[in-house]
Design a protein around this motif. Structure first.
Motif, PDB file in Angstrom:
ATOM      1  N   TYR A  27       0.837  -1.202   0.000  1.00  0.00           N
ATOM      2  CA  TYR A  27       0.000   0.000   0.000  1.00  0.00           C
ATOM      3  C   TYR A  27       0.873   1.252   0.000  1.00  0.00           C
ATOM      4  CZ  TYR A  27      -3.105   3.614   1.873  1.00  0.00           C
ATOM      5  OH  TYR A  27      -3.797   4.788   2.076  1.00  0.00           O
ATOM      6  N   LEU A  28       1.865   1.269   0.863  1.00  0.00           N
ATOM      7  CA  LEU A  28       2.757   2.421   0.955  1.00  0.00           C
ATOM      8  C   LEU A  28       3.549   2.617  -0.332  1.00  0.00           C
ATOM      9  CD1 LEU A  28       3.987   4.671   2.694  1.00  0.00           C
ATOM     10  CD2 LEU A  28       5.644   3.011   3.541  1.00  0.00           C
ATOM     11  N   MET A  29       4.056   1.528  -0.891  1.00  0.00           N
ATOM     12  CA  MET A  29       4.846   1.619  -2.127  1.00  0.00           C
ATOM     13  C   MET A  29       3.994   2.107  -3.293  1.00  0.00           C
ATOM     14  SD  MET A  29       7.168  -1.852  -1.851  1.00  0.00           S
ATOM     15  CE  MET A  29       7.834  -1.618  -3.497  1.00  0.00           C
ATOM     16  N   MET A  32       3.337   5.858  -2.845  1.00  0.00           N
ATOM     17  CA  MET A  32       4.545   6.624  -3.161  1.00  0.00           C
ATOM     18  C   MET A  32       4.794   6.649  -4.672  1.00  0.00           C
ATOM     19  SD  MET A  32       7.079   5.381  -0.081  1.00  0.00           S
ATOM     20  CE  MET A  32       8.474   6.299  -0.722  1.00  0.00           C
ATOM     21  N   LYS A  33       4.501   5.536  -5.328  1.00  0.00           N
ATOM     22  CA  LYS A  33       4.645   5.470  -6.777  1.00  0.00           C
ATOM     23  C   LYS A  33       3.667   6.416  -7.457  1.00  0.00           C
ATOM     24  CE  LYS A  33       4.734   2.160 -10.599  1.00  0.00           C
ATOM     25  NZ  LYS A  33       4.549   0.727 -10.980  1.00  0.00           N
ATOM     26  N   PHE A  34       2.441   6.475  -6.942  1.00  0.00           N
ATOM     27  CA  PHE A  34       1.446   7.391  -7.498  1.00  0.00           C
ATOM     28  C   PHE A  34       1.865   8.849  -7.284  1.00  0.00           C
ATOM     29  CE2 PHE A  34      -2.257  10.114  -6.679  1.00  0.00           C
ATOM     30  CZ  PHE A  34      -2.863  10.062  -7.924  1.00  0.00           C
ATOM     31  N   ASN A  40       5.731  13.849 -11.605  1.00  0.00           N
ATOM     32  CA  ASN A  40       6.358  13.848 -12.935  1.00  0.00           C
ATOM     33  C   ASN A  40       5.430  14.448 -13.985  1.00  0.00           C
ATOM     34  OD1 ASN A  40       8.706  12.643 -12.001  1.00  0.00           O
ATOM     35  ND2 ASN A  40       7.969  10.572 -12.371  1.00  0.00           N
ATOM     36  N   VAL A  41       4.128  14.158 -13.863  1.00  0.00           N
ATOM     37  CA  VAL A  41       3.159  14.707 -14.822  1.00  0.00           C
ATOM     38  C   VAL A  41       3.108  16.224 -14.716  1.00  0.00           C
ATOM     39  CG1 VAL A  41       0.700  14.857 -15.393  1.00  0.00           C
ATOM     40  CG2 VAL A  41       1.740  12.634 -14.933  1.00  0.00           C
ATOM     41  N   VAL A  42       3.022  16.738 -13.470  1.00  0.00           N
ATOM     42  CA  VAL A  42       2.976  18.186 -13.265  1.00  0.00           C
ATOM     43  C   VAL A  42       4.301  18.825 -13.664  1.00  0.00           C
ATOM     44  CG1 VAL A  42       2.691  20.018 -11.554  1.00  0.00           C
ATOM     45  CG2 VAL A  42       1.270  17.978 -11.424  1.00  0.00           C
ATOM     46  N   LEU A 166      -6.719  11.799  -2.120  1.00  0.00           N
ATOM     47  CA  LEU A 166      -7.646  11.161  -1.184  1.00  0.00           C
ATOM     48  C   LEU A 166      -8.420  10.032  -1.856  1.00  0.00           C
ATOM     49  CD1 LEU A 166      -9.056  14.303   0.679  1.00  0.00           C
ATOM     50  CD2 LEU A 166      -7.451  12.610   1.568  1.00  0.00           C
ATOM     51  N   LEU A 167      -8.816  10.265  -3.105  1.00  0.00           N
ATOM     52  CA  LEU A 167      -9.555   9.249  -3.842  1.00  0.00           C
ATOM     53  C   LEU A 167      -8.689   8.017  -4.094  1.00  0.00           C
ATOM     54  CD1 LEU A 167     -12.253   8.625  -5.233  1.00  0.00           C
ATOM     55  CD2 LEU A 167     -11.306   9.606  -7.334  1.00  0.00           C
ATOM     56  N   VAL A 168      -7.437   8.253  -4.469  1.00  0.00           N
ATOM     57  CA  VAL A 168      -6.514   7.143  -4.716  1.00  0.00           C
ATOM     58  C   VAL A 168      -6.241   6.387  -3.422  1.00  0.00           C
ATOM     59  CG1 VAL A 168      -4.132   6.571  -5.348  1.00  0.00           C
ATOM     60  CG2 VAL A 168      -5.452   8.173  -6.739  1.00  0.00           C
ATOM     61  N   ARG A 169      -6.039   7.125  -2.332  1.00  0.00           N
ATOM     62  CA  ARG A 169      -5.829   6.477  -1.035  1.00  0.00           C
ATOM     63  C   ARG A 169      -7.012   5.593  -0.661  1.00  0.00           C
ATOM     64  NH1 ARG A 169      -3.259  10.938   3.182  1.00  0.00           N
ATOM     65  NH2 ARG A 169      -1.130  10.940   2.339  1.00  0.00           N
ATOM     66  N   LEU A 170      -8.224   6.118  -0.896  1.00  0.00           N
ATOM     67  CA  LEU A 170      -9.432   5.355  -0.567  1.00  0.00           C
ATOM     68  C   LEU A 170      -9.503   4.073  -1.385  1.00  0.00           C
ATOM     69  CD1 LEU A 170     -12.135   5.131   0.904  1.00  0.00           C
ATOM     70  CD2 LEU A 170     -13.163   6.493  -0.933  1.00  0.00           C
ATOM     71  N   HIS A 171      -9.248   4.184  -2.699  1.00  0.00           N
ATOM     72  CA  HIS A 171      -9.304   3.004  -3.557  1.00  0.00           C
ATOM     73  C   HIS A 171      -8.215   1.993  -3.187  1.00  0.00           C
ATOM     74  CE1 HIS A 171     -12.516   4.491  -5.826  1.00  0.00           C
ATOM     75  NE2 HIS A 171     -11.860   5.276  -6.676  1.00  0.00           N
TER      76      HIS A 171
END
Length: 265
Positions: A27-29, A32-34, A40-42, A166-171
């Motif tokens: 989950y942590l990895m 962090m990858k996200f 990188n996108v920004v 937050l949405l990614v964390r929830l998923h």
């Protein structure tokens, strides 16, 4: 049931704890990858702004205009800042980390040491630095002799994609919990039924130690528990045979003693 709580439940709990540790690390990895991917996108978008400001600075140098006097650079910075509402500040620093231009009129002196170190010491011309609140991105500036003369620093407010975080964390949390529940159930069933023969062995040992008849326990032929029960049965039969023989010997001794007494009389 007692054997299950004494052996199987401990094994199940141990496997569950290992599973929790592994899934927490994953989950942590993944998060962090996200975070790195979003940065990188920004950063790719901010590189375009940095390049346009670098072009303005290079034009001023080619015209022989001192950097501090190149007002077109500040105009270019203001226009670049207006392109993205999440860009809170753009600065140009020299090779010592001192602010030369800034879209914030109150910004003077030297920039933050961590940012200055990344901007001036990075091995990549285009650099970025991510913190909890901001993303810092920029491009190093070199003079006509190839010497580092400074860097462009763009400050991007990460609050704009906090909702995405937050949405990614929830998923990620939902998927992690679902995976844990699935494998927890699989582990429980595998240990519960896959180690059932070991449970029977433990029950046989308990019954034998308590002096109970092990034949009351139903075991499947060919299993370890069946062979163990067979050994216990043979042992019990041998004990019974030995006890009977000892009793016969005692009876024989008593009979011989009684006969001697009669003959003596």
């Amino acid at each position: 049931m007692k054997a299950f709580f004494e052996v199987h439940l401990r094994l199940v709990m141990t496997v569950w704890m290992i599973l929790v540790a592994v899934l927490s690390l994953l989950y942590l990895m993944n998060f962090m990858k996200f975070d790195s991917l979003m940065s990188n996108v920004v950063s790719s978008k901010l590189d375009v702004i940095s390049s346009s400001i670098e072009t303005s600075i290079m034009k001023a140098e080619r015209l022989g205009i001192p950097l501090k006097s190149a007002t077109n650079v500040l105009d270019s910075m203001q226009k670049a800042k207006s392109r993205d509402e999440n860009v809170t500040e753009i600065e140009v620093i020299d090779n010592q980390g001192k602010i030369v231009f800034s879209t914030d009129k109150k910004a003077t002196g030297f920039i933050n040491s961590d940012i200055s170190r990344r901007a001036l010491k990075s091995t990549d011309k285009n650099w970025n630095l991510s913190t909890e609140e901001n993303l810092y991105s920029g491009i190093q500036i070199f003079d006509s002799f190839g010497n580092l003369s400074g860097s462009v620093v763009i400050v991007y407010d990460k609050a704009s994609f906090y909702s995405v975080y937050l949405l990614v964390r929830l998923h990620l949390l939902e998927m992690t919990i679902a995976i844990f529940l699935f494998f927890a159930a699989v582990v429980f069933l595998v240990i519960r039924f896959g180690f059932a023969d070991i449970t029977n062995v433990i029950k046989l040992i308990q019954q034998h130690s308590e002096g109970k008849d092990s034949r009351s326990l139903s075991v499947t032929k060919g299993t370890i528990s069946y062979e163990f029960a067979k050994q216990i049965k043979q042992s019990q039969e041998m004990q019974t045979r030995v006890a009977k023989e000892l009793d016969d010997l005692q009876d024989l001794d008593k009979g011989s003693s009684a006969k001697k007494v009669i003959d003596h009389d």
